[in-house]
Design a protein around this motif. Structure first.
Motif, PDB file in Angstrom:
ATOM      1  N   SER A 159       0.810  -1.226   0.000  1.00 28.55           N
ATOM      2  CA  SER A 159       0.000   0.000   0.000  1.00 28.55           C
ATOM      3  C   SER A 159       0.834   1.262   0.000  1.00 28.55           C
ATOM      4  CB  SER A 159      -0.965   0.020   1.199  1.00 28.55           C
ATOM      5  OG  SER A 159      -1.873  -1.046   1.110  1.00 28.55           O
ATOM      6  N   GLY A 160       2.048   1.213  -0.524  1.00 33.48           N
ATOM      7  CA  GLY A 160       2.865   2.415  -0.522  1.00 33.48           C
ATOM      8  C   GLY A 160       4.021   2.342  -1.502  1.00 33.48           C
ATOM      9  N   GLY A 166       1.704   7.064  -0.669  1.00 26.78           N
ATOM     10  CA  GLY A 166       0.676   6.106  -1.039  1.00 26.78           C
ATOM     11  C   GLY A 166      -0.343   5.894   0.065  1.00 26.78           C
ATOM     12  N   PRO A 167      -1.335   5.003  -0.157  1.00 27.77           N
ATOM     13  CA  PRO A 167      -2.431   4.814   0.798  1.00 27.77           C
ATOM     14  C   PRO A 167      -1.986   4.503   2.220  1.00 27.77           C
ATOM     15  CG  PRO A 167      -2.936   3.722  -1.279  1.00 27.77           C
ATOM     16  CD  PRO A 167      -1.516   4.204  -1.390  1.00 27.77           C
ATOM     17  N   ALA A 168      -0.811   3.896   2.381  1.00 27.39           N
ATOM     18  CA  ALA A 168      -0.348   3.528   3.722  1.00 27.39           C
ATOM     19  C   ALA A 168      -0.198   4.724   4.652  1.00 27.39           C
ATOM     20  CB  ALA A 168       0.989   2.775   3.636  1.00 27.39           C
ATOM     21  N   VAL A 169       0.036   5.921   4.100  1.00 25.48           N
ATOM     22  CA  VAL A 169       0.305   7.079   4.959  1.00 25.48           C
ATOM     23  C   VAL A 169      -0.930   7.944   5.189  1.00 25.48           C
ATOM     24  CG1 VAL A 169       2.697   7.130   4.154  1.00 25.48           C
ATOM     25  CG2 VAL A 169       1.038   8.702   3.122  1.00 25.48           C
ATOM     26  N   ARG A 170      -2.077   7.595   4.577  1.00 19.54           N
ATOM     27  CA  ARG A 170      -3.240   8.475   4.703  1.00 19.54           C
ATOM     28  C   ARG A 170      -3.697   8.676   6.148  1.00 19.54           C
ATOM     29  NH1 ARG A 170      -6.403   6.034   1.670  1.00 19.54           N
ATOM     30  NH2 ARG A 170      -8.002   5.294   3.120  1.00 19.54           N
ATOM     31  N   PRO A 171      -3.749   7.639   6.989  1.00 23.35           N
ATOM     32  CA  PRO A 171      -4.132   7.893   8.386  1.00 23.35           C
ATOM     33  C   PRO A 171      -3.192   8.865   9.096  1.00 23.35           C
ATOM     34  CG  PRO A 171      -4.298   5.554   7.881  1.00 23.35           C
ATOM     35  CD  PRO A 171      -3.597   6.194   6.723  1.00 23.35           C
ATOM     36  N   LEU A 172      -1.927   8.837   8.721  1.00 24.01           N
ATOM     37  CA  LEU A 172      -0.968   9.781   9.291  1.00 24.01           C
ATOM     38  C   LEU A 172      -1.290  11.203   8.841  1.00 24.01           C
ATOM     39  CD1 LEU A 172       1.610  10.081  10.967  1.00 24.01           C
ATOM     40  CD2 LEU A 172       2.935   9.529   8.915  1.00 24.01           C
ATOM     41  N   GLY A 183      -1.598   9.783   0.334  1.00 23.49           N
ATOM     42  CA  GLY A 183      -2.387   8.587   0.079  1.00 23.49           C
ATOM     43  C   GLY A 183      -3.748   8.818  -0.527  1.00 23.49           C
ATOM     44  N   VAL A 184      -3.943   9.916  -1.236  1.00 21.53           N
ATOM     45  CA  VAL A 184      -5.247  10.196  -1.841  1.00 21.53           C
ATOM     46  C   VAL A 184      -5.351   9.495  -3.201  1.00 21.53           C
ATOM     47  CG1 VAL A 184      -6.782  11.976  -2.751  1.00 21.53           C
ATOM     48  CG2 VAL A 184      -5.483  12.391  -0.648  1.00 21.53           C
ATOM     49  N   SER A 185      -6.256   8.539  -3.285  1.00 21.57           N
ATOM     50  CA  SER A 185      -6.482   7.810  -4.533  1.00 21.57           C
ATOM     51  C   SER A 185      -7.910   7.944  -5.045  1.00 21.57           C
ATOM     52  CB  SER A 185      -6.171   6.321  -4.348  1.00 21.57           C
ATOM     53  OG  SER A 185      -4.831   6.120  -3.966  1.00 21.57           O
ATOM     54  N   THR A 186      -8.836   8.327  -4.147  1.00 17.24           N
ATOM     55  CA  THR A 186     -10.249   8.399  -4.512  1.00 17.24           C
ATOM     56  C   THR A 186     -10.872   9.668  -3.937  1.00 17.24           C
ATOM     57  OG1 THR A 186     -11.065   7.280  -2.513  1.00 17.24           O
ATOM     58  CG2 THR A 186     -10.379   5.872  -4.365  1.00 17.24           C
TER      59      THR A 186
END
Length: 320
Positions: free
Chosen positions: A62-63, A216-222, A244-247
């Motif tokens: 995811s990153g 990538g998506p792995a860092v979005r919660p951060l 991590g913005v994909s959508t």
């Protein structure tokens, strides 16, 4: 869907993230880049840079780990060719700058101060400070504020200065507050946190540089956590969210945390249309939830359940 970056109006809140779309020429092969709220350039340095040795990229769950090393043509070539091309396409250009000293940031700001077509300047603070044993500016509130103050004093008043913050600072709110006190008109967060991967077949680091920035998506919660904390502490400061913005749902999460603009980065590497798709999905999600204006969703998660959205007149310059 319009929003404001400090006093500058953007047609919509979706931008590219620095380093993920060059200076717009690659994306322009696929669509009209003026359809984005803004194009954020790669981080420009004073002199040309060849970048770090290869391999520079490594996929992770995811990153993506990157250690490109700010490869670029230098500010002279950027001003001669890349910035004019963006202006010709009608794109709003947010120019990211990077340096190893306060003097270098100041020199870059001086070169950009009279350049036509600069919508805003993003100060990439995730650079080693050569005067402080290579410690990264973004981890030190005082050092960050010094850089921002120097750039703000050099740029024209009508060009917003955006300080880009790193999530691995000990206290990101302290750094954010110091940047605002130093003159930042807006804040961008997050830059990539430092990570590492080891290839178990070669039994060597996956990147030639050893460590690199994780995206990538792995860092979005951060990113959501950092945006939440900074917006709670500085609710009147415009925030550009990224990570991590994909959508469209990813973008809306950052908006609800406090972002008045959202940058799309790593997703562009496999989908050059990602920015436009995220914009369309975000607009649809807002309509489904009864929002008449994008600004009413900014920071909404901070308000009590059932609280009425904040409204502003068309003459006001900030969605916050």
């Amino acid at each position: 869907m319009r929003t404001y970056l400090a006093h500058v109006e953007l047609a919509n809140p979706i931008t590219t993230a620095a380093g993920c779309a060059g200076s717009g020429a690659e994306l322009a092969q696929f669509f009209d880049v003026s359809r984005l709220g803004a194009v954020v350039t790669r981080s420009i340095t004073m002199a040309p840079r060849a970048g770090r040795p290869t391999p520079r990229l490594a996929e992770t769950p995811s990153g993506l780990l990157t250690a490109v090393g700010l490869q670029g043509p230098g500010v002279d070539a950027f001003l001669a060719a890349e910035l004019p091309r963006l202006a010709e396409r009608g794109a709003r250009a947010v120019v990211s700058i990077a340096g190893g000293s306060v003097a270098e940031y100041t020199a870059l700001a001086r070169r950009l101060a009279d350049a036509p077509g600069v919508t805003a300047v993003e100060v990439n603070l995730s650079c080693p400070n050569v005067a402080d044993l290579g410690r990264v500016f973004a981890r030190d509130p005082a050092a960050s504020a010094e850089v921002v103050a120097a750039v703000r004093a050099t740029m024209r008043y009508d060009v917003p200065v955006v300080a880009k913050l790193a999530p691995d600072a000990a206290d990101i709110v302290a750094v954010a507050r110091a940047c605002v006190d130093g003159g930042a008109d807006a804040l961008a967060l997050i830059n990539t946190p430092l990570g590492m991967a080891i290839d178990v077949d070669t039994m060597r680091p996956a990147l030639a540089a050893g460590t690199g920035g994780l995206s990538g998506p792995a860092v979005r919660p951060l990113a959501v956590r950092c945006l939440w904390q900074v917006h709670a502490a500085l609710p009147g400061v415009p925030l550009v969210g990224m990570g991590g913005v994909s959508t469209g749902r990813d973008a809306l999460e950052l908006v609800l945390a406090g972002a008045c603009a959202v940058a799309v980065g790593t997703a562009l590497f496999h989908d050059p249309y990602a920015g436009l798709r995220v914009l369309r999905e975000l607009e649809d999600l807002l309509k489904e939830r009864g929002f008449e204006r994008f600004a009413d969703a900014v920071g909404l998660a901070h308000r009590p359940p059932g609280a009425a959205p904040r409204h502003r007149t068309d003459l006001e310059e900030s969605p916050l």
